[in-house]
Design an enzyme around this catalytic site. Sequence first.
Site, PDB file in Angstrom:
ATOM      1  N   ARG B  20       0.792  -1.227   0.000  1.00 10.04           N
ATOM      2  CA  ARG B  20       0.000   0.000   0.000  1.00 10.04           C
ATOM      3  C   ARG B  20       0.829   1.283   0.000  1.00 10.04           C
ATOM      4  NH1 ARG B  20      -4.911   0.094   3.723  1.00 10.04           N
ATOM      5  NH2 ARG B  20      -6.323  -0.383   2.053  1.00 10.04           N
ATOM      6  N   CYS B  39     -14.403  10.487 -10.316  1.00 13.34           N
ATOM      7  CA  CYS B  39     -14.689   9.544  -9.220  1.00 13.34           C
ATOM      8  C   CYS B  39     -14.910   8.144  -9.786  1.00 13.34           C
ATOM      9  CB  CYS B  39     -15.918   9.994  -8.430  1.00 13.34           C
ATOM     10  SG  CYS B  39     -16.438   8.754  -7.222  1.00 13.34           S
ATOM     11  N   GLY B 158     -10.545   8.718   8.357  1.00 16.18           N
ATOM     12  CA  GLY B 158      -9.755   7.744   7.622  1.00 16.18           C
ATOM     13  C   GLY B 158     -10.212   7.483   6.196  1.00 16.18           C
ATOM     14  N   ALA B 159     -11.212   8.227   5.715  1.00 14.38           N
ATOM     15  CA  ALA B 159     -11.682   8.002   4.341  1.00 14.38           C
ATOM     16  C   ALA B 159     -10.707   8.623   3.355  1.00 14.38           C
ATOM     17  CB  ALA B 159     -13.072   8.602   4.146  1.00 14.38           C
ATOM     18  N   HIS B 165     -19.141   4.786   0.522  1.00 15.88           N
ATOM     19  CA  HIS B 165     -18.806   3.373   0.387  1.00 15.88           C
ATOM     20  C   HIS B 165     -18.501   2.790   1.759  1.00 15.88           C
ATOM     21  CE1 HIS B 165     -14.835   5.216   0.686  1.00 15.88           C
ATOM     22  NE2 HIS B 165     -14.325   4.032   0.945  1.00 15.88           N
ATOM     23  N   CYS B 195     -27.796 -13.592  27.729  1.00 18.07           N
ATOM     24  CA  CYS B 195     -26.896 -12.738  26.952  1.00 18.07           C
ATOM     25  C   CYS B 195     -26.687 -11.419  27.694  1.00 18.07           C
ATOM     26  CB  CYS B 195     -27.515 -12.495  25.569  1.00 18.07           C
ATOM     27  SG  CYS B 195     -26.898 -11.016  24.738  1.00 18.07           S
ATOM     28  N   CYS B 198     -28.391  -8.417  26.010  1.00 13.84           N
ATOM     29  CA  CYS B 198     -29.849  -8.446  26.226  1.00 13.84           C
ATOM     30  C   CYS B 198     -30.177  -7.776  27.566  1.00 13.84           C
ATOM     31  CB  CYS B 198     -30.381  -9.879  26.221  1.00 13.84           C
ATOM     32  SG  CYS B 198     -30.633 -10.602  24.589  1.00 13.84           S
ATOM     33  N   PHE B 309      -2.311   9.521  25.890  1.00 14.02           N
ATOM     34  CA  PHE B 309      -2.924   8.871  27.044  1.00 14.02           C
ATOM     35  C   PHE B 309      -3.696   7.620  26.611  1.00 14.02           C
ATOM     36  CE2 PHE B 309      -6.668   8.587  29.953  1.00 14.02           C
ATOM     37  CZ  PHE B 309      -5.979   8.145  31.061  1.00 14.02           C
ATOM     38  N   GLU B 310      -4.492   7.761  25.579  1.00 12.23           N
ATOM     39  CA  GLU B 310      -5.304   6.646  25.102  1.00 12.23           C
ATOM     40  C   GLU B 310      -4.426   5.514  24.548  1.00 12.23           C
ATOM     41  OE1 GLU B 310      -5.886   9.842  24.498  1.00 12.23           O
ATOM     42  OE2 GLU B 310      -7.891  10.217  25.289  1.00 12.23           O
TER      43      GLU B 310
END
Lengths: 360, 360
Positions: B20, B39, B158-159, B165, B195, B198, B309-310
């Site tokens: 890529r 396009c 991220g597109a 699509h 579950c 549920c 942090f994440e």
Amino acid sequence: MAELRQDPICGRWVIIATERAARPSDFTLGRGDPKGGFCPFCEGNEDRTPPEIAAVRPGGGPSDSPGWRVRVVPNKFPALSLNGHAVAPGTGHRRRAPGVGTHEVIIESPRHAISPTDMPPSDFEHVIRTYCRRAEALDADSRLAYVLIFKNVGQEAGASIEHAHSQIVGVPVMPRRVAEELERCEQFYRHNGRCLLCDVLAEDLEDGTRVVAQTESFVALSPFAAAFPFTVWLLPRFHAGCLFDMGADQEAELARLFQEAMARVEICLNDPPFNYAVHAAPTAAGGRRDECCHWHIELIPRVTRVAGFEWGTGFYINPVEPESAAAYLRNVTDRQVAERIARQPAGSGDGRAQARHSRS
Amino acid sequence: MAELRQDPICGRWVIIATERAARPSDFTLGRGDPKGGFCPFCEGNEDRTPPEIAAVRPGGGPSDSPGWRVRVVPNKFPALSLNGHAVAPGTGHRRRAPGVGTHEVIIESPRHAISPTDMPPSDFEHVIRTYCRRAEALDADSRLAYVLIFKNVGQEAGASIEHAHSQIVGVPVMPRRVAEELERCEQFYRHNGRCLLCDVLAEDLEDGTRVVAQTESFVALSPFAAAFPFTVWLLPRFHAGCLFDMGADQEAELARLFQEAMARVEICLNDPPFNYAVHAAPTAAGGRRDECCHWHIELIPRVTRVAGFEWGTGFYINPVEPESAAAYLRNVTDRQVAERIARQPAGSGDGRAQARHSRS
């Protein structure tokens, strides 16, 4: 006060920090634009931050006055606060607890530097020493299970203030990612009587293809299964669970290699936004386990975006083979590295900062 | 062919997809700018994609010709490929395997729509039906352990292509996040015979504060421990492990509620970039466990940034209480929702698309 909640399905902990933003319109404008003009972190503006927790002031002088090299202050908009009692989260699938914890800011330079590579090496040493001293101090707080030191550079990496700074967050419950790493490292230790990362490091050193740079006591690696292109790990050759268990010489050596690693990444990728975080053993209250934890710093340039696939699976796509990334990073010359470090003139943002911030 | 690697410390799987991108300079320019002009996904340009896998063509006609409502094609730059034999990853701490898998693109509209809310409801129904049929077909492939349907809208999410699509990726090993969710759901099922989701749903319906919208068979919720502001889950009231086990009426009902949920988010947050992903049971080869999995769609507006942090902890900070987010989303009027859906005129990108893409 913020609240901690655990997702019942995936086990992830979240800080619901309602003090920080509230209405939908807070999210609909450009977020985190670098503030033009005034900077509360520059020397001389000490009264614009909460009172300092600690500082490196080589010439002495009172708290919250000029003359410092590094300053530690409470975050003005903390995600967590120590004004409260930690409460063990309940059981069941609606686990929640008060947001007790700590959130400090380390202002890395009195000048308006952007990246750690903008600082003279002697200044960056103070930053590393400050990390060690604060990590050590917070390790002793029995309310905290884990302490994370991290840094965001550039808007796309989540920085809302341009002036070079890091953050330390202490949380009262064990973060999921840390728990997962601990579990794997403990299991390896039980089966083999050795530290997993010691083994990984020995193999990588022997193989050589993923090594980026090294000194007597530390190594910069391109990790085998990096989730993001050009990720770099810095780790000690010696086994140590916590960042703060080393001598002054080693602190200086780490600062030197770390600055070099960042310079190599910045040169290769033309000053990308980036994050780094220190992965280390839990605090004393969090259960430590120094024998199987091996601290390391993870440096992640933010050049790809996390999208639906990654959020949906926790599976990542890295378009650059870690061995190629290591080769590119090694091929930056020592002279290029030397020219990059501390090259920024004193004073406020230049074209480089603009480039880093406006990238999209 | 791409390679799968597992991180020895945290257990995360990564696709090293070297087809890529390659050199550092690929990351130093603005990435993923919406292509102006041509396009490849618009009707009439069928020859600019790989040959189609499936399509909805109400009036009939040959493959790869105009007249379709939804088209499924192989990703031109796939992260994984089925041209090879799946090999079980070895043991030890350098687990790797060939990148065998599948990567399909679902072109949701013959017009240059940007968001699913730009489509007439009858067209979005075709999208949901296509998800179900492709998920069902891939479920039968014994090389795949898990199939993920997801969507990225806007560059920050991220597109890299603007035209509406979605993507379907089938992977040969169990993703870490899925394995974690499965483990928690299985444990709950073993202890309670029910579950987990549920139960969560029943409690949320009784409590009411986190409900965003509902129909006879489906509910849109603001989840209790959402990691990101204004996250919405869509899930069936009935227990079902896989998206594809429902009748045509329910598919249409789900399409309607899903479009409404997206419209509410877009109105509240002024057309944010967003991701969604379908969480469902593993494939037959992956071990299914329909009794304890409850499929749900997670919709995440990308209005905050993930930072050090994440990444360092897997701990998230959400500045909006999920109950407040639900109230804001509920307070969008039905009339606003009706006006938003399918409001975009035929033809290429308008101001709205620009706004979504240039936000920073």
